[in-house]
Every structure is written in structure tokens, then in C-alpha cells.
Motif scaffolding. Structure first.
Motif, PDB file in Angstrom:
ATOM      1  N   SER A   1      78.899   2.471  48.703  1.00 58.32           N
ATOM      2  CA  SER A   1      79.906   3.231  49.430  1.00 58.32           C
ATOM      3  C   SER A   1      79.455   4.679  49.590  1.00 58.32           C
ATOM      4  O   SER A   1      78.916   5.282  48.644  1.00 58.32           O
ATOM      5  N   VAL A   2      79.669   5.242  50.773  1.00 56.48           N
ATOM      6  CA  VAL A   2      79.327   6.646  51.017  1.00 56.48           C
ATOM      7  C   VAL A   2      80.102   7.541  50.047  1.00 56.48           C
ATOM      8  O   VAL A   2      79.596   8.560  49.583  1.00 56.48           O
ATOM      9  N   GLY A   3      81.314   7.142  49.694  1.00 56.55           N
ATOM     10  CA  GLY A   3      82.147   7.914  48.788  1.00 56.55           C
ATOM     11  C   GLY A   3      81.719   7.861  47.331  1.00 56.55           C
ATOM     12  O   GLY A   3      82.367   8.464  46.472  1.00 56.55           O
ATOM     13  N   SER A   4      80.627   7.168  47.031  1.00 55.56           N
ATOM     14  CA  SER A   4      80.169   7.044  45.641  1.00 55.56           C
ATOM     15  C   SER A   4      79.687   8.369  45.071  1.00 55.56           C
ATOM     16  O   SER A   4      79.629   8.528  43.850  1.00 55.56           O
ATOM     17  N   GLY A   5      79.301   9.292  45.954  1.00 50.11           N
ATOM     18  CA  GLY A   5      78.810  10.586  45.488  1.00 50.11           C
ATOM     19  C   GLY A   5      77.311  10.656  45.306  1.00 50.11           C
ATOM     20  O   GLY A   5      76.766  11.720  45.011  1.00 50.11           O
ATOM     21  N   PHE A   6      76.607   9.541  45.475  1.00 50.62           N
ATOM     22  CA  PHE A   6      75.151   9.545  45.345  1.00 50.62           C
ATOM     23  C   PHE A   6      74.509  10.074  46.626  1.00 50.62           C
ATOM     24  O   PHE A   6      74.955   9.763  47.726  1.00 50.62           O
ATOM     25  N   SER A   7      73.441  10.844  46.475  1.00 48.41           N
ATOM     26  CA  SER A   7      72.671  11.297  47.633  1.00 48.41           C
ATOM     27  C   SER A   7      71.706  10.187  48.044  1.00 48.41           C
ATOM     28  O   SER A   7      71.441   9.254  47.268  1.00 48.41           O
ATOM     29  N   THR A   8      71.164  10.296  49.248  1.00 51.69           N
ATOM     30  CA  THR A   8      70.211   9.282  49.704  1.00 51.69           C
ATOM     31  C   THR A   8      68.963   9.275  48.825  1.00 51.69           C
ATOM     32  O   THR A   8      68.404   8.214  48.559  1.00 51.69           O
ATOM     33  N   ASP A   9      68.525  10.440  48.362  1.00 46.41           N
ATOM     34  CA  ASP A   9      67.358  10.479  47.470  1.00 46.41           C
ATOM     35  C   ASP A   9      67.651   9.802  46.138  1.00 46.41           C
ATOM     36  O   ASP A   9      66.797   9.093  45.596  1.00 46.41           O
ATOM     37  N   GLN A  10      68.847  10.006  45.615  1.00 48.63           N
ATOM     38  CA  GLN A  10      69.220   9.339  44.367  1.00 48.63           C
ATOM     39  C   GLN A  10      69.232   7.825  44.552  1.00 48.63           C
ATOM     40  O   GLN A  10      68.761   7.078  43.682  1.00 48.63           O
ATOM     41  N   LEU A  11      69.753   7.369  45.691  1.00 53.60           N
ATOM     42  CA  LEU A  11      69.794   5.930  45.950  1.00 53.60           C
ATOM     43  C   LEU A  11      68.387   5.351  46.062  1.00 53.60           C
ATOM     44  O   LEU A  11      68.116   4.271  45.532  1.00 53.60           O
ATOM     45  N   LYS A  12      67.480   6.054  46.727  1.00 52.57           N
ATOM     46  CA  LYS A  12      66.100   5.563  46.833  1.00 52.57           C
ATOM     47  C   LYS A  12      65.445   5.472  45.459  1.00 52.57           C
ATOM     48  O   LYS A  12      64.666   4.555  45.211  1.00 52.57           O
TER      49      LYS A  12
ATOM     50  N   ASP B   1      81.245   3.589  56.445  1.00 50.38           N
ATOM     51  CA  ASP B   1      81.398   4.140  55.100  1.00 50.38           C
ATOM     52  C   ASP B   1      80.474   3.485  54.084  1.00 50.38           C
ATOM     53  O   ASP B   1      80.735   3.520  52.884  1.00 50.38           O
ATOM     54  N   LEU B   2      79.374   2.897  54.574  1.00 49.90           N
ATOM     55  CA  LEU B   2      78.404   2.260  53.685  1.00 49.90           C
ATOM     56  C   LEU B   2      76.999   2.817  53.885  1.00 49.90           C
ATOM     57  O   LEU B   2      76.573   3.072  55.012  1.00 49.90           O
ATOM     58  N   PHE B   3      76.290   3.013  52.781  1.00 49.22           N
ATOM     59  CA  PHE B   3      74.854   3.263  52.795  1.00 49.22           C
ATOM     60  C   PHE B   3      74.164   1.918  52.612  1.00 49.22           C
ATOM     61  O   PHE B   3      74.578   1.106  51.774  1.00 49.22           O
ATOM     62  N   TYR B   4      73.127   1.673  53.368  1.00 48.10           N
ATOM     63  CA  TYR B   4      72.298   0.484  53.222  1.00 48.10           C
ATOM     64  C   TYR B   4      70.958   0.938  52.655  1.00 48.10           C
ATOM     65  O   TYR B   4      70.205   1.646  53.316  1.00 48.10           O
ATOM     66  N   VAL B   5      70.690   0.560  51.419  1.00 47.42           N
ATOM     67  CA  VAL B   5      69.443   0.916  50.755  1.00 47.42           C
ATOM     68  C   VAL B   5      68.407  -0.113  51.174  1.00 47.42           C
ATOM     69  O   VAL B   5      68.584  -1.319  50.956  1.00 47.42           O
ATOM     70  N   CYS B   6      67.332   0.356  51.829  1.00 46.10           N
ATOM     71  CA  CYS B   6      66.404  -0.567  52.501  1.00 46.10           C
ATOM     72  C   CYS B   6      64.944  -0.303  52.171  1.00 46.10           C
ATOM     73  O   CYS B   6      64.562   0.760  51.701  1.00 46.10           O
ATOM     74  N   MET B   7      64.157  -1.316  52.491  1.00 42.43           N
ATOM     75  CA  MET B   7      62.697  -1.225  52.470  1.00 42.43           C
ATOM     76  C   MET B   7      62.220  -1.525  53.886  1.00 42.43           C
ATOM     77  O   MET B   7      62.587  -2.550  54.464  1.00 42.43           O
ATOM     78  N   LYS B   8      61.437  -0.613  54.459  1.00 41.34           N
ATOM     79  CA  LYS B   8      60.931  -0.803  55.821  1.00 41.34           C
ATOM     80  C   LYS B   8      59.892  -1.915  55.841  1.00 41.34           C
ATOM     81  O   LYS B   8      59.021  -1.980  54.978  1.00 41.34           O
ATOM     82  N   VAL B   9      60.008  -2.796  56.822  1.00 40.21           N
ATOM     83  CA  VAL B   9      59.050  -3.886  56.990  1.00 40.21           C
ATOM     84  C   VAL B   9      57.882  -3.360  57.810  1.00 40.21           C
ATOM     85  O   VAL B   9      58.076  -2.804  58.901  1.00 40.21           O
ATOM     86  N   ILE B  10      56.689  -3.510  57.280  1.00 42.37           N
ATOM     87  CA  ILE B  10      55.484  -3.059  57.984  1.00 42.37           C
ATOM     88  C   ILE B  10      54.966  -4.213  58.812  1.00 42.37           C
ATOM     89  O   ILE B  10      54.676  -5.300  58.289  1.00 42.37           O
ATOM     90  N   ASP B  11      54.870  -3.982  60.119  1.00 41.35           N
ATOM     91  CA  ASP B  11      54.379  -4.999  61.041  1.00 41.35           C
ATOM     92  C   ASP B  11      52.861  -4.872  61.120  1.00 41.35           C
ATOM     93  O   ASP B  11      52.343  -3.848  61.569  1.00 41.35           O
ATOM     94  N   ALA B  12      52.162  -5.884  60.648  1.00 41.09           N
ATOM     95  CA  ALA B  12      50.701  -5.842  60.611  1.00 41.09           C
ATOM     96  C   ALA B  12      50.111  -7.006  61.401  1.00 41.09           C
ATOM     97  O   ALA B  12      50.655  -8.105  61.405  1.00 41.09           O
ATOM     98  N   GLU B  13      49.008  -6.724  62.048  1.00 45.01           N
ATOM     99  CA  GLU B  13      48.260  -7.774  62.736  1.00 45.01           C
ATOM    100  C   GLU B  13      46.943  -7.963  62.012  1.00 45.01           C
ATOM    101  O   GLU B  13      46.363  -7.018  61.483  1.00 45.01           O
ATOM    102  N   PHE B  14      46.486  -9.197  61.970  1.00 44.66           N
ATOM    103  CA  PHE B  14      45.207  -9.453  61.327  1.00 44.66           C
ATOM    104  C   PHE B  14      44.462 -10.526  62.084  1.00 44.66           C
ATOM    105  O   PHE B  14      45.037 -11.291  62.861  1.00 44.66           O
TER     106      PHE B  14
END
Length: 65
Positions: A23-34, A48-61
């Protein structure tokens, strides 16, 4: 464990795996959440929600024989 499709979101052409929501109202900063989630590198906000995420790296091989 839930399906990956339930945790995968696309924003502005980038794909992200949602590790958790807070919840955005939790009082945590984005850096604290990371720092709370070891794999998190991005925090997105929707309503009113923060979504804590990991970016997907698109790679070709190319297979080498």
C-alpha cells in the motif's frame, strides 16, 4: 506458486515480474521497498498500490555448434 502470467506486467514496452505489492500509505519509500526485496530493481505505482518488480531483460542469442 502462482502462474507467471499472473505476475508479469507490461508498461511502456517494458516487461516486469511483480514480486509483491505494498500500500502507498504504508510509509515506505521506493528505495526502502527495493531493499526489502532482493531481486527488485523497479517500483511501479498504480492507484494506491506500489508494485515491487524485477525488470525482464529481453535477450537474443544464436546457437553455436
Amino acid at each position: 506458486m502462482s502462474k507467471l502470467s499472473n505476475k508479469l506486467i507490461t508498461v511502456n514496452g517494458g516487461k516486469y515480474i511483480v514480486l509483491g505489492t505494498v500500500s502507498v500509505g504504508s510509509g515506505f519509500s521506493t528505495d526502502q521497498l527495493k531493499n526489502m526485496w532482493a531481486l527488485a530493481d523497479t517500483v511501479l505505482k498504480n492507484g494506491d498500490l506500489f508494485y515491487v518488480c524485477m525488470k525482464v531483460i529481453d535477450a537474443e542469442f544464436e546457437m553455436v555448434k
